[in-house]
Design an enzyme around this catalytic site. Structure first.
Site, PDB file in Angstrom:
ATOM      1  N   HIS A  40      -2.834  13.228  -2.813  1.00  0.00           N
ATOM      2  CA  HIS A  40      -4.078  12.796  -2.179  1.00  0.00           C
ATOM      3  C   HIS A  40      -4.762  13.904  -1.386  1.00  0.00           C
ATOM      4  O   HIS A  40      -5.726  13.633  -0.660  1.00  0.00           O
ATOM      5  CB  HIS A  40      -3.808  11.589  -1.276  1.00  0.00           C
ATOM      6  CG  HIS A  40      -3.463  10.348  -2.044  1.00  0.00           C
ATOM      7  ND1 HIS A  40      -3.306  10.332  -3.416  1.00  0.00           N
ATOM      8  CD2 HIS A  40      -3.241   9.073  -1.637  1.00  0.00           C
ATOM      9  CE1 HIS A  40      -2.998   9.105  -3.810  1.00  0.00           C
ATOM     10  NE2 HIS A  40      -2.946   8.330  -2.751  1.00  0.00           N
ATOM     11  N   SER A  56       1.108  18.004 -12.804  1.00  0.00           N
ATOM     12  CA  SER A  56      -0.010  17.362 -13.494  1.00  0.00           C
ATOM     13  C   SER A  56      -0.898  18.380 -14.194  1.00  0.00           C
ATOM     14  O   SER A  56      -1.316  18.171 -15.340  1.00  0.00           O
ATOM     15  CB  SER A  56      -0.829  16.544 -12.494  1.00  0.00           C
ATOM     16  OG  SER A  56      -2.022  16.077 -13.065  1.00  0.00           O
ATOM     17  N   ASP A  74      -6.149   4.139  -4.026  1.00  0.00           N
ATOM     18  CA  ASP A  74      -6.436   4.675  -2.691  1.00  0.00           C
ATOM     19  C   ASP A  74      -7.864   5.204  -2.583  1.00  0.00           C
ATOM     20  O   ASP A  74      -8.106   6.302  -2.057  1.00  0.00           O
ATOM     21  CB  ASP A  74      -5.422   5.752  -2.299  1.00  0.00           C
ATOM     22  CG  ASP A  74      -4.022   5.171  -2.133  1.00  0.00           C
ATOM     23  OD1 ASP A  74      -3.909   4.030  -1.636  1.00  0.00           O
ATOM     24  OD2 ASP A  74      -3.052   5.839  -2.516  1.00  0.00           O
TER      25      ASP A  74
END
Length: 220
Positions: A145, A125, A171
């Site tokens: 996460h 990313s 989330d």
């Protein structure tokens, strides 16, 4: 058109391996349908393509050149690795002993007939974000996460949302008893604190923000 997923694509979305409840997927589909006529959408965190099918369905319905880019290295997030709760041995490459979800993603998108609408970008990313220059009508972050991945995804991508565009975050758990903190503390709260976004919708752990000030590419 109705606000619900076409039944054929909903069937594919439900069958795909992943972690998104149907009601949250339907929200993602709905906000993508709203925004895709105004520019491309981008997802961070592809896994096996479940959310990509919800997004791709919206792109197919929007028509024209509507497209969804989905960014992932396909080696799995921290919580997907061996010894962690969400590890799945069926997506481990036996040659390298590493996770590889790219093949599952390609099959799921092909089965759904969405290869023209959903474009995979295979890479870290941070690497992709460093070279990205296109304003986004919709950004969906559902990547790693852990603290650093969450911090990096916010820093790399949130500023590319165009004014009026939407920023969906998965989330998000304000109550620490219900889930991990990084998407809440390092993506959701900083987006609101920037003053450039306001919350417009929520279902389960999905939060949807709209960019109300600034232009795509401007630092938050």
């Amino acid at each position: 058109m109705t606000d619900t997923m076409p039944p054929d694509l909903l069937e594919h979305a439900l069958a795909a391996k992943g972690f998104m409840p149907p009601d949250e997927g339907e929200l993602l589909h709905r906000v993508a349908r709203e925004r895709l006529p105004h520019g491309p959408a981008l997802e961070v965190g592809t896994y096996c393509g479940k959310s990509g099918i919800y997004l791709g369905a919206a792109a197919r319905e929007a028509g024209g050149n509507s497209v969804v880019f989905t960014v992932d290295h396909h080696r799995g997030s921290e919580e997907n690795q061996a010894g962690w709760e969400h590890h799945d041995t069926s997506v481990v490459d036996p040659e390298f002993g590493l996770m590889d979800t790219l093949g599952q993603f390609r099959k799921n998108i092909a089965r759904a007939g969405l290869e023209d609408q959903v474009v995979a970008i295979v890479g870290q990313s941070t690497t992709v974000a460093a070279h990205w220059r296109t304003p986004l009508s919709l950004l969906f972050i559902d990547g790693g996460h852990g603290e650093q991945p969450a911090r990096d995804d916010f820093a790399g991508w949130a500023h590319w949302v165009m004014r009026g565009g939407l920023f969906a975050i998965h989330d998000v758990f304000p109550d620490p008893a219900k889930g991990g903190r990084p998407p809440y503390e390092l993506i959701y709260l900083p987006a609101l604190a920037s003053g450039a976004f306001e919350e417009v919708d929520a279902v389960g752990s999905m939060r949807v923000l709209r960019r109300t000030s600034g232009a795509a590419g401007e630092a938050l």
